[in-house]
Design a protein around this motif. Sequence first.
Motif, PDB file in Angstrom:
ATOM      1  N   THR A 129      -0.100   0.629  -0.886  1.00  0.00           N
ATOM      2  CA  THR A 129       0.385   1.107  -2.486  1.00  0.00           C
ATOM      3  C   THR A 129       1.234   2.052  -2.757  1.00  0.00           C
ATOM      4  O   THR A 129       1.996   2.500  -1.753  1.00  0.00           O
ATOM      5  N   MET A 130       2.149   2.092  -3.549  1.00  0.00           N
ATOM      6  CA  MET A 130       3.369   2.675  -3.533  1.00  0.00           C
ATOM      7  C   MET A 130       2.586   4.028  -4.868  1.00  0.00           C
ATOM      8  O   MET A 130       3.275   5.760  -4.977  1.00  0.00           O
ATOM      9  N   PHE A 131       1.386   4.075  -4.814  1.00  0.00           N
ATOM     10  CA  PHE A 131       0.769   5.172  -5.508  1.00  0.00           C
ATOM     11  C   PHE A 131       0.187   6.440  -4.647  1.00  0.00           C
ATOM     12  O   PHE A 131       0.183   6.271  -3.290  1.00  0.00           O
ATOM     13  N   ASP A 132      -0.171   7.309  -5.443  1.00  0.00           N
ATOM     14  CA  ASP A 132      -0.927   8.577  -4.589  1.00  0.00           C
ATOM     15  C   ASP A 132      -2.360   8.285  -3.524  1.00  0.00           C
ATOM     16  O   ASP A 132      -3.119   7.522  -4.488  1.00  0.00           O
ATOM     17  N   PHE A 133      -2.260   8.200  -1.871  1.00  0.00           N
ATOM     18  CA  PHE A 133      -2.731   7.767  -1.593  1.00  0.00           C
ATOM     19  C   PHE A 133      -4.887   8.586  -2.076  1.00  0.00           C
ATOM     20  O   PHE A 133      -5.795   7.608  -1.825  1.00  0.00           O
ATOM     21  N   SER A 165      -7.860  -2.977   9.760  1.00  0.00           N
ATOM     22  CA  SER A 165      -7.010  -4.961   9.927  1.00  0.00           C
ATOM     23  C   SER A 165      -5.317  -4.233  10.406  1.00  0.00           C
ATOM     24  O   SER A 165      -5.462  -3.287  10.228  1.00  0.00           O
ATOM     25  N   PRO A 166      -4.739  -5.249  10.254  1.00  0.00           N
ATOM     26  CA  PRO A 166      -3.605  -5.213  10.556  1.00  0.00           C
ATOM     27  C   PRO A 166      -2.738  -4.106   8.879  1.00  0.00           C
ATOM     28  O   PRO A 166      -1.968  -2.861   9.871  1.00  0.00           O
ATOM     29  N   MET A 167      -3.397  -4.768   8.284  1.00  0.00           N
ATOM     30  CA  MET A 167      -2.933  -3.432   7.409  1.00  0.00           C
ATOM     31  C   MET A 167      -3.307  -2.251   6.850  1.00  0.00           C
ATOM     32  O   MET A 167      -2.768  -1.488   7.026  1.00  0.00           O
ATOM     33  N   ASP A 168      -4.782  -2.108   7.941  1.00  0.00           N
ATOM     34  CA  ASP A 168      -5.294  -0.669   7.531  1.00  0.00           C
ATOM     35  C   ASP A 168      -4.744   0.040   8.046  1.00  0.00           C
ATOM     36  O   ASP A 168      -4.555   1.390   7.870  1.00  0.00           O
ATOM     37  N   ILE A 169      -3.663  -0.161   9.609  1.00  0.00           N
ATOM     38  CA  ILE A 169      -2.780   1.024  10.489  1.00  0.00           C
ATOM     39  C   ILE A 169      -1.481   0.240  10.887  1.00  0.00           C
ATOM     40  O   ILE A 169      -1.390   0.929  11.142  1.00  0.00           O
ATOM     41  N   GLU A 170      -0.485  -0.327  10.094  1.00  0.00           N
ATOM     42  CA  GLU A 170       0.427  -0.814  10.066  1.00  0.00           C
ATOM     43  C   GLU A 170       1.717   0.356  10.010  1.00  0.00           C
ATOM     44  O   GLU A 170       2.711  -0.030  10.242  1.00  0.00           O
ATOM     45  N   ASN A 171       1.283   1.280   9.835  1.00  0.00           N
ATOM     46  CA  ASN A 171       2.260   2.951   9.379  1.00  0.00           C
ATOM     47  C   ASN A 171       1.602   3.734   9.582  1.00  0.00           C
ATOM     48  O   ASN A 171       0.145   3.856   9.400  1.00  0.00           O
ATOM     49  N   ASP A 172       2.453   4.930   9.416  1.00  0.00           N
ATOM     50  CA  ASP A 172       1.732   6.509  10.464  1.00  0.00           C
ATOM     51  C   ASP A 172       0.599   6.209   9.446  1.00  0.00           C
ATOM     52  O   ASP A 172      -0.452   7.315   9.003  1.00  0.00           O
ATOM     53  N   GLN A 173       0.517   6.471   8.060  1.00  0.00           N
ATOM     54  CA  GLN A 173       0.707   7.300   6.705  1.00  0.00           C
ATOM     55  C   GLN A 173      -1.522   6.106   7.188  1.00  0.00           C
ATOM     56  O   GLN A 173      -2.040   7.027   6.636  1.00  0.00           O
ATOM     57  N   ASN A 174      -0.884   5.011   6.656  1.00  0.00           N
ATOM     58  CA  ASN A 174      -2.145   4.183   6.858  1.00  0.00           C
ATOM     59  C   ASN A 174      -3.059   4.772   7.578  1.00  0.00           C
ATOM     60  O   ASN A 174      -4.419   4.720   7.771  1.00  0.00           O
TER      61      ASN A 174
END
Length: 370
Positions: free
Chosen positions: A79-83, A107-116
């Motif tokens: 998301t582009m919004f504030d987490f 899932s892959p989306m849940d940890i696909e970047n540092d913020q997630n």
Amino acid sequence: MRRLLIRLNSDMRTPFFVINILLIVFFLFETSCFGFSFGVVGGTGEEIESKLISQKIFNEIAMISPEFVINTGGIFNNTMFDFSNDFSRKMFEQYRKYGIKIHAVASPMDIENDQNAKEFKNYFGSVSKSFHFDNSFFILFNLVKRSSKNAVIEMEDYLWLVKEFEKSRKFKNCFLIIHFPILGALERYPGSYWEEQKWYKKILELIMNVPNLRYVIQGYEKLFSLRTKGEVNFMTSSGGGRPLEAIPADGGYFHYVIFNVEPDEITYNTYSPFGIDYKVYPENTGNRTKVKIIVSNVLCNELYATPFNGIRVLMPAAESYRVVTSNPTVKIRSLIPVMGRKKIVVLSMQSSKKTNRFGQHEEIILEVVR
């Protein structure tokens, strides 16, 4: 029993008495099971329609109030919004508020970047972990690596799982929770969601040799299915709000699952959202000393005898409250003080066989005792 008491009385003078009693107590606690329930849900959605479904599933799980909930992945969204404004995060804060512990695999989306990945660790801890509850051992096994959209296993992952299965042996039941299915409903061939077939075969072989493994609980596929291989049940559950991947007859319906673990058996029920609810009349503002609660069940056959342990009603603060209903199972479970000299009265009950043209319903009067 009388002989045992006489023996204990005579032994009280010996230095081993306290040690013997502690060993007996430890043995009883290690081997007893008083029964518990837990929920399973996966695939939380961000779209408007999915949010409505996911929120309703939360409301119903909170009403049933199991000891904890397991999420099979598909939690966070890019998301582009504030987490802090993300719908999934707000919903998990609600679980915390209601005192329902959440465990999850990624899932892959849940940890696909540092913020997630940071957010996932903040809410759920390590991506692979285990815990025990009563007579059961739960293993949450991470299959997700950022380098792949499929399940990835390395040697250290495999060895970790072997050790966890060894730990589970002193418990009657073991549950394995993963995101990518081992035996799913939509796979074109066995292990089609896995990066390497050799690791798929190794994991499957390992699983089939764990004598107390009852269920492998899986995510990824947006549906419900149950397959059995040997003595192991492979359940796929990821119908928590995201768009479905099958027709209803093949498990493509929104749902959540409630497991009941008893000393001698494990059962589960699959529930569709928008089936149960409760309303407080007049409006639930906490200003009335006497209110009516209507617990409704549109799917009356599905939910007969289901325990509802989280019916929350806001009332003026008082020393005691009275419950009036024809259902003898209705009890006051707890009282939670809140600001403004009010209390949340938490009721528990089991539904009874009252039906009308709208389905099953219960009427409860809750009032302040002066």
